[in-house]
Write an enzyme that holds these catalytic residues in place. Sequence first.
Site, PDB file in Angstrom:
ATOM      1  N   GLY A   1      -2.712  -3.180  -7.112  1.00  0.00           N
ATOM      2  CA  GLY A   1      -2.918  -4.063  -7.853  1.00  0.00           C
ATOM      3  C   GLY A   1      -2.355  -5.414  -7.294  1.00  0.00           C
ATOM      4  O   GLY A   1      -1.356  -5.885  -7.664  1.00  0.00           O
ATOM      5  N   SER A   2      -3.618  -6.007  -7.362  1.00  0.00           N
ATOM      6  CA  SER A   2      -2.640  -7.934  -6.311  1.00  0.00           C
ATOM      7  C   SER A   2      -4.410  -8.712  -6.018  1.00  0.00           C
ATOM      8  O   SER A   2      -5.738  -8.274  -6.009  1.00  0.00           O
ATOM      9  CB  SER A   2      -1.901  -7.609  -5.081  1.00  0.00           C
ATOM     10  OG  SER A   2      -2.183  -6.382  -4.459  1.00  0.00           O
TER      11      SER A   2
END
Length: 232
Positions: A189-190
């Site tokens: 997640g980013s």
Amino acid sequence: MNLFDTIRNTIVPIHKEGYVFVAAFFVASLVLGWIAEPLFWVGLVLTAWCAYFFRDPERVTPQDDDLIISPADGKVSAVQSVVPPLELELGKEPMVRISVFMNVFNCHVNRAPVRGRIVNVAYRPGLFLNAEVDKASEDNERNGLVIETSHGKVGVVQIAGMVARRIVCWVKPNEPVDAGERFGLIRFGSRLDIFLPAGFEPRVSVGQTAIAGETVLAEFGSAKGPVLSRRG
């Protein structure tokens, strides 16, 4: 085409960065299964999810120097004019920034948005705020690179999020890159920020799905409006 080729072309490969994680999940599943059989199946599902997270599908990238291609799978979360991070050394004038947010279900292999030469790679430690909020661009851990092209310098910034705690970048200054070439990965997640040089016009809108190595984010001298990407 024989059976082996059919299987190989059907199964999406796992990036080598994920091997150790998939192996760890599988070993943990075996240990849990020794304690209680139902736990083995739970662990096996988590192992399959881990393998899915580190998938590395092939992409067909447009080879056109007038285009900037999405470096990440995800959702376009912002298209705005901002001053680029100082470490990119792109000056103090605002540039158009397109942000692509990756959730835990997106493919997290990052690809070069353009063809050119790497002229700067700069890592900056920081916090791990929600990557979707605007403050993440300033406060979160990030790694930036600048690619020199025939139309100017393109900035790309990998930004860690609340879950992502590891930014991986494989390229170094003075190395050539092709559009769509894999250059890094962010775990779990980013977000990716892309800074456009003068002359490029965005062709995506907020909320649109982006496909790494395929979706056109911007075009040089374009005034055609957004290009709809395929969703997957």
